[in-house]
Scaffold this motif. Structure first.
Motif, PDB file in Angstrom:
ATOM      1  N   PHE A   1       0.841  -1.179   0.000  1.00  0.00           N
ATOM      2  CA  PHE A   1       0.000   0.000   0.000  1.00  0.00           C
ATOM      3  C   PHE A   1       0.890   1.247   0.000  1.00  0.00           C
ATOM      4  CE2 PHE A   1      -3.307  -2.773   2.006  1.00  0.00           C
ATOM      5  CZ  PHE A   1      -4.333  -2.511   1.114  1.00  0.00           C
ATOM      6  N   PRO A   2       0.572   2.245  -0.848  1.00  0.00           N
ATOM      7  CA  PRO A   2       1.376   3.481  -0.892  1.00  0.00           C
ATOM      8  C   PRO A   2       1.026   4.369   0.300  1.00  0.00           C
ATOM      9  CG  PRO A   2      -0.449   3.623  -2.429  1.00  0.00           C
ATOM     10  CD  PRO A   2      -0.501   2.235  -1.843  1.00  0.00           C
TER      11      PRO A   2
ATOM     12  N   LYS B   1      -4.223   4.080   7.942  1.00  0.00           N
ATOM     13  CA  LYS B   1      -3.036   3.422   8.468  1.00  0.00           C
ATOM     14  C   LYS B   1      -2.702   2.163   7.663  1.00  0.00           C
ATOM     15  CE  LYS B   1      -3.749   4.961  13.246  1.00  0.00           C
ATOM     16  NZ  LYS B   1      -3.960   4.525  14.653  1.00  0.00           N
ATOM     17  N   VAL B   2      -1.432   1.861   7.616  1.00  0.00           N
ATOM     18  CA  VAL B   2      -0.940   0.604   7.061  1.00  0.00           C
ATOM     19  C   VAL B   2      -0.183  -0.095   8.186  1.00  0.00           C
ATOM     20  CG1 VAL B   2       0.539  -0.458   5.312  1.00  0.00           C
ATOM     21  CG2 VAL B   2      -0.774   1.604   4.751  1.00  0.00           C
ATOM     22  N   PRO B   3      -0.509  -1.351   8.507  1.00  0.00           N
ATOM     23  CA  PRO B   3      -1.325  -2.278   7.716  1.00  0.00           C
ATOM     24  C   PRO B   3      -2.822  -1.970   7.728  1.00  0.00           C
ATOM     25  CG  PRO B   3      -0.695  -3.287   9.796  1.00  0.00           C
ATOM     26  CD  PRO B   3       0.066  -2.003   9.705  1.00  0.00           C
ATOM     27  N   HIS B   4      -3.482  -2.427   6.692  1.00  0.00           N
ATOM     28  CA  HIS B   4      -4.939  -2.441   6.609  1.00  0.00           C
ATOM     29  C   HIS B   4      -5.411  -3.534   7.565  1.00  0.00           C
ATOM     30  CE1 HIS B   4      -8.551  -3.931   4.001  1.00  0.00           C
ATOM     31  NE2 HIS B   4      -8.976  -3.105   4.934  1.00  0.00           N
TER      32      HIS B   4
ATOM     33  N   ALA C   1     -12.763 -10.527  -6.696  1.00  0.00           N
ATOM     34  CA  ALA C   1     -13.371  -9.527  -5.817  1.00  0.00           C
ATOM     35  C   ALA C   1     -12.382  -8.395  -5.597  1.00  0.00           C
ATOM     36  CB  ALA C   1     -13.780 -10.142  -4.483  1.00  0.00           C
ATOM     37  N   GLU C   2     -12.936  -7.242  -5.233  1.00  0.00           N
ATOM     38  CA  GLU C   2     -12.122  -6.069  -4.932  1.00  0.00           C
ATOM     39  C   GLU C   2     -12.582  -5.446  -3.621  1.00  0.00           C
ATOM     40  OE1 GLU C   2     -10.890  -4.283  -9.257  1.00  0.00           O
ATOM     41  OE2 GLU C   2     -12.969  -3.967  -8.612  1.00  0.00           O
ATOM     42  N   THR C   3     -11.680  -4.678  -3.020  1.00  0.00           N
ATOM     43  CA  THR C   3     -11.954  -3.995  -1.760  1.00  0.00           C
ATOM     44  C   THR C   3     -11.344  -2.601  -1.822  1.00  0.00           C
ATOM     45  OG1 THR C   3     -12.059  -6.041  -0.474  1.00  0.00           O
ATOM     46  CG2 THR C   3     -11.496  -4.041   0.746  1.00  0.00           C
ATOM     47  N   ASP C   4     -11.989  -1.633  -1.186  1.00  0.00           N
ATOM     48  CA  ASP C   4     -11.486  -0.263  -1.166  1.00  0.00           C
ATOM     49  C   ASP C   4     -10.783   0.022   0.157  1.00  0.00           C
ATOM     50  OD1 ASP C   4     -12.419   0.804  -3.710  1.00  0.00           O
ATOM     51  OD2 ASP C   4     -14.434   0.605  -2.890  1.00  0.00           O
ATOM     52  N   TYR C   5      -9.550   0.509   0.054  1.00  0.00           N
ATOM     53  CA  TYR C   5      -8.838   1.006   1.223  1.00  0.00           C
ATOM     54  C   TYR C   5      -7.841   2.067   0.745  1.00  0.00           C
ATOM     55  CZ  TYR C   5      -6.607   1.139   5.795  1.00  0.00           C
ATOM     56  OH  TYR C   5      -6.134   1.555   7.040  1.00  0.00           O
ATOM     57  N   GLY C   6      -8.358   3.245   0.512  1.00  0.00           N
ATOM     58  CA  GLY C   6      -7.549   4.303  -0.075  1.00  0.00           C
ATOM     59  C   GLY C   6      -7.389   4.141  -1.568  1.00  0.00           C
ATOM     60  N   LEU C   7      -7.455   2.927  -2.025  1.00  0.00           N
ATOM     61  CA  LEU C   7      -7.458   2.568  -3.445  1.00  0.00           C
ATOM     62  C   LEU C   7      -8.238   1.260  -3.555  1.00  0.00           C
ATOM     63  CD1 LEU C   7      -5.258   0.049  -3.501  1.00  0.00           C
ATOM     64  CD2 LEU C   7      -3.615   1.920  -3.552  1.00  0.00           C
ATOM     65  N   ARG C   8      -8.581   0.900  -4.761  1.00  0.00           N
ATOM     66  CA  ARG C   8      -9.324  -0.339  -4.986  1.00  0.00           C
ATOM     67  C   ARG C   8      -8.319  -1.437  -5.325  1.00  0.00           C
ATOM     68  NH1 ARG C   8     -14.835  -0.732  -5.259  1.00  0.00           N
ATOM     69  NH2 ARG C   8     -15.747  -2.499  -6.352  1.00  0.00           N
ATOM     70  N   PHE C   9      -8.293  -2.497  -4.512  1.00  0.00           N
ATOM     71  CA  PHE C   9      -7.315  -3.551  -4.726  1.00  0.00           C
ATOM     72  C   PHE C   9      -8.002  -4.909  -4.853  1.00  0.00           C
ATOM     73  CE2 PHE C   9      -7.842  -3.522  -0.125  1.00  0.00           C
ATOM     74  CZ  PHE C   9      -7.807  -4.856   0.225  1.00  0.00           C
TER      75      PHE C   9
END
Length: 213
Positions: free
Chosen positions: A110-111, A124-127, A170-178
């Protein structure tokens, strides 16, 4: 024949995975094993893991499990969980190490410097925690009984970036879609932890027990 072999390469406590599968598969044999012969003989295989990618790859090879994992991923119902998903890809930024190369693509971090919500709040990272999983392949048998957008439990700083978008399930959003789940033929792999995801996670594991790709 062992119904389900959960691959143990020394990275993480696998008891919760085994207990969750036993719960949805009463009467079936569920074995946590580091024996390649047991993995080869199993009807279906679960490949979980937690920790750093370089350590996971090293421990897998030290136990002589790489051929058994590759054979299982090529021939029988195969479920990857967390690092077990990431290890299926060609390369990881974590430690700059090669993966198993079962699926084309890489694992990226994650950036963190650019992770923020629309209102500017930093992420925060980690998600870590519950998040929504949006299905790209809603008709896949592994999603049976699981609503689109259902919440699952995540703990990770890296995620997979497939070279072929078609494998994204599947995708998930956490600041970006991954990409949070991938599927190809007999392989289904997820970034989240179904064994920690309450009823939705149990439903996914139950679907895996019945899945006949």
């Amino acid at each position: 024949m062992t119904c389900v072999a959960i691959i143990d390469y020394g990275m993480g406590n696998l008891r919760s995975v085994a207990k969750a599968i036993e719960h949805v598969a009463p009467g079936r044999e569920v074995v946590v094993t580091s024996d390649p012969a047991v993995v080869a003989a199993a009807e279906r295989v679960v490949f979980p893991g937690q920790g750093a990618m370089p350590d996971c790859m090293r421990e897998l090879d030290l136990r002589g499990l790489r051929p058994a994992v590759l054979q299982a991923a090529a021939s029988k119902p195969f479920l990857g969980i967390c690092i077990g998903q990431q290890m299926l890809f060609e390369h990881s930024e974590e430690g700059d190490v090669p993966g198993l190369g079962v699926l084309a693509g890489k694992v990226v971090r994650f950036p963190e410097a650019r992770m923020a919500l629309a209102d500017g709040a930093r992420l925060k990272v980690p998600h870590m925690g519950w998040n929504e999983v949006w299905q790209r392949t809603a008709a896949h048998p592994m999603w049976e009984g699981i609503p689109d957008g259902e919440r699952f439990y995540f703990v990770h700083s890296y995620f997979v970036s497939p070279a072929d978008d078609a494998v994204t399930a599947a995708e998930t959003d956490y600041g970006l879609r991954f990409t949070s789940a991938v599927a190809r033929a007999n392989i289904f792999a997820v970034q989240f932890h179904p064994e920690k995801s309450a009823q939705a996670g149990l439903q996914l594991l139950s679907n895996f027990i019945r899945w006949a790709p």
